[in-house]
Design an enzyme around this catalytic site. Structure first.
Site, PDB file in Angstrom:
ATOM      1  N   GLU A  17       0.846  -1.191   0.000  1.00 46.75           N
ATOM      2  CA  GLU A  17       0.000   0.000   0.000  1.00 46.75           C
ATOM      3  C   GLU A  17       0.882   1.242   0.000  1.00 46.75           C
ATOM      4  OE1 GLU A  17      -3.025  -0.086   2.990  1.00 46.75           O
ATOM      5  OE2 GLU A  17      -3.780  -2.043   2.377  1.00 46.75           O
ATOM      6  N   HIS A  51      -9.027   9.918   2.818  1.00 46.05           N
ATOM      7  CA  HIS A  51      -8.653   8.815   1.938  1.00 46.05           C
ATOM      8  C   HIS A  51      -8.779   9.292   0.496  1.00 46.05           C
ATOM      9  CE1 HIS A  51      -8.340   4.903   0.077  1.00 46.05           C
ATOM     10  NE2 HIS A  51      -8.050   4.386   1.264  1.00 46.05           N
ATOM     11  N   ARG A  58      -0.829   9.081   1.769  1.00 48.36           N
ATOM     12  CA  ARG A  58      -2.204   9.532   1.526  1.00 48.36           C
ATOM     13  C   ARG A  58      -2.356  11.050   1.477  1.00 48.36           C
ATOM     14  NH1 ARG A  58      -5.533   5.199   5.300  1.00 48.36           N
ATOM     15  NH2 ARG A  58      -5.333   3.447   3.870  1.00 48.36           N
ATOM     16  N   HIS A 111     -11.416  10.129   6.430  1.00 50.51           N
ATOM     17  CA  HIS A 111     -11.170   8.703   6.631  1.00 50.51           C
ATOM     18  C   HIS A 111     -10.674   8.350   8.033  1.00 50.51           C
ATOM     19  CE1 HIS A 111     -10.274   4.612   5.524  1.00 50.51           C
ATOM     20  NE2 HIS A 111      -8.989   4.743   5.803  1.00 50.51           N
ATOM     21  N   ARG A 120      -1.111   9.225   8.941  1.00 46.94           N
ATOM     22  CA  ARG A 120      -1.001   7.780   9.200  1.00 46.94           C
ATOM     23  C   ARG A 120      -0.555   7.012   7.966  1.00 46.94           C
ATOM     24  NH1 ARG A 120      -4.381   3.355   8.451  1.00 46.94           N
ATOM     25  NH2 ARG A 120      -6.168   4.647   7.822  1.00 46.94           N
TER      26      ARG A 120
END
Length: 540
Positions: free
Chosen positions: A118, A241, A292, A353, A388
């Protein structure tokens, strides 16, 4: 009701703690809706962990995972916290497996996990169960909790406020005594007594108009901790997100906020604009696999530059059948909306998110109030910093739950006599009457969420933040009148918590005069060394 441990919330953090704590005493788990109404159950991508040899990806190490986490956190991660959580990841995965969680295995090597990749990760280290990893974890832990004789799981019980010695006027050290809890079925408010309370209520995504979170994510635990006097930190860092399904035929927010997992990009999905161009490389050499915050801003910039309603996540170059096999939930959900993602790109937009800030704790979940712990998304341990890293959330909730019990058993063992406590008064209804006009609640709920989306989302300015702060002050007065004037119900309680959390986000954002991680302001577009510190708030 009395218990040795009181857990508020039924996601991975609360359930993992409860299953450990039940070996030492009685545990009550409270959740305001159904047990599966949690951010954990909605998590798609997976849980990151550097496994023991030979299960880890070739060349992966604890140090690599630590470096990736700190890089994503934009200078605000606490390295000692990151190291402790990362190094306990493998053991926490073993715990989940022992409770019946099944992670996908490699088709060619059945003794090896099929590890995903990811954004922000430099190695494959994300364990998953197809694209419904969170549901697999939550359902297995709930089943285990229901079977344990020392655990009582109470659904439709809404924790209203924490009861502390400070609130009762005691002059000794402020410590937790219990909570007032609304039984949603009967409408009665009861006292749940415990000297050891764990907040595991998740985040606050519903404070925004568009979010990937379930409807239950109204920041309840955070608001309760704030009202009780706990320190709150870094609420300006709300992660958006990058890839949520955008349905141009729908008018409701729900259809637009269906999450398309970051793991899709990890498996080769490409972000493109309406012309088919991979625009993300203009913002970061990692392109669609940048962290992100970078990808969300890149999409926001592209939408504003072109005037388009969305961008697209393209997986049409993948082999036929790949999406059906690897991401069956995403594939089938998109089909219900009339889109075959193996034939045409997926329209996507960013949506709120994850809450990177929260109740300030140490790596063991210990808050500034004696006996009160916070674990998971509701807490701010220092793991995530200003942004994060993908799939570190389930890792944190699981590891810190284990650590919280160890710390709690040392400081507040259940067999140790509790200090004398002042009597707890019963809940008083007073002159409150039943709410007769639901439109008052729904209007304020909608106003808060639109206000936050328009003024306090991906890109901010001082002017927008000050306007938001001014309006929220007025809204808090109105909500306070609802709370005291009418008998409490879940709608009033959620609105009360929502406006509190919105104000905390804005207050923290106003204090940070720089851009860092997921807090980006046009007035201060650069990082400033003097702001490489937590933004802390405490109610006096």
């Amino acid at each position: 009701m009395h218990s040795d441990f009181l857990v508020i919330g039924s996601g991975i953090a609360g359930l993992s703690f409860a299953l450990k704590a039940a070996e030492h005493g009685t545990v009550i788990i409270l959740t305001k809706g159904e047990a599966l109404d949690s951010n954990t159950a909605w998590a798609q991508g997976g849980i990151s962990a550097v496994l023991d040899e030979p299960l880890r990806a070739e060349g992966d190490t604890y140090d690599r995972h630590i470096e990736d986490t700190i890089d994503a956190g934009a200078g605000l991660c606490k390295e000692d916290v990151v190291r402790q959580i990362v190094e306990e990841g493998a053991a926490s995965i073993d715990d989940l497996v022992s409770h019946g969680v099944h992670f996908d295995k490699d088709e060619k090597q059945s003794d090896q996990y099929n590890l995903g990749n990811e954004g922000g990760h430099t190695k494959r280290r994300v364990l998953h169960s197809k694209d419904t990893t969170g549901y697999a974890i939550a359902s297995a832990l709930i089943d285990a909790a229901k079977e344990h004789p020392n655990i009582t799981l109470l659904e439709h019980h809404f924790a209203i406020d924490l009861i502390t010695t400070g609130k009762l006027g005691a002059v000794t050290e402020d410590r937790v005594l219990g909570a007032y809890v609304l039984d949603e079925a009967s409408g009665e408010v009861n006292i749940f007594r415990s000297d050891r309370i764990v907040l595991a209520t998740g985040g606050c995504g519903k404070v925004y108009l568009y979010t990937t979170n379930p409807d239950s994510s109204t920041g309840d635990g955070l608001a309760m901790a704030w009202r009780a006097g706990a320190t709150i930190a870094n609420m300006e860092f709300v992660q958006f997100h990058p890839t949520c399904f955008y349905n141009p035929a729908a008018t409701g927010a729900k259809a637009r906020s269906f999450l398309v997992s970051e793991a899709v990009r990890g498996e080769g999905g490409r972000l493109i604009n309406g012309k088919g161009e991979e625009f993300t490389y203009e913002h970061d050499p990692r392109g669609s696999l940048a962290p992100r915050d970078i990808v969300a801003r890149a999409i926001d910039h592209e939408i504003k530059k072109t005037g388009a309603s969305c961008v697209y996540l393209d997986v049409t170059h993948k082999p036929k059948g790949f999406m059906q096999e690897r991401f069956p939930n995403i594939y089938n959900t998109l089909l219900k909306f009339g889109l075959d993602c193996e034939q045409e790109p997926i329209p996507v937009v960013p949506a709120a998110h994850y809450q990177c800030g929260g109740v300030s704790t140490d790596v063991n979940g210990k808050t500034t109030i004696r006996g009160l712990f916070a674990v998971g998304e509701v807490a701010c341990t220092g793991l995530h910093g200003a942004n994060r890293l993908a799939s570190n959330s389930l890792l944190e909730g699981n590891v810190v739950a284990r650590r919280a019990l160890c710390a709690m058993m040392k400081s507040y063992p259940p067999n140790h006599p509790s200090p004398s406590s002042p009597p707890i008064p019963e809940w008083e209804v007073g002159d409150a009457t039943p709410l007769d006009e639901q439109v008052l609640i729904t209007h304020n709920w909608d106003e808060i969420r639109r206000l936050m989306w328009n003024y306090v989302s991906i890109v901010r300015t001082d002017n927008r933040l000050l306007r938001a702060a001014h309006r929220l002050r007025n809204l808090r007065k109105e909500v306070r009148e609802f709370y005291w004037g009418f008998k409490v119900n879940s709608d009033i309680l959620e609105l009360r918590n929502l406006v509190t959390v919105a104000a905390l986000v804005v207050d923290c954002a106003i204090r940070r005069k720089e851009s860092r991680g997921i807090h980006y302001t046009l007035d201060y577009p650069d990082k400033v060394d003097s702001y490489q510190r937590d933004t802390e708030l405490r109610r006096f």
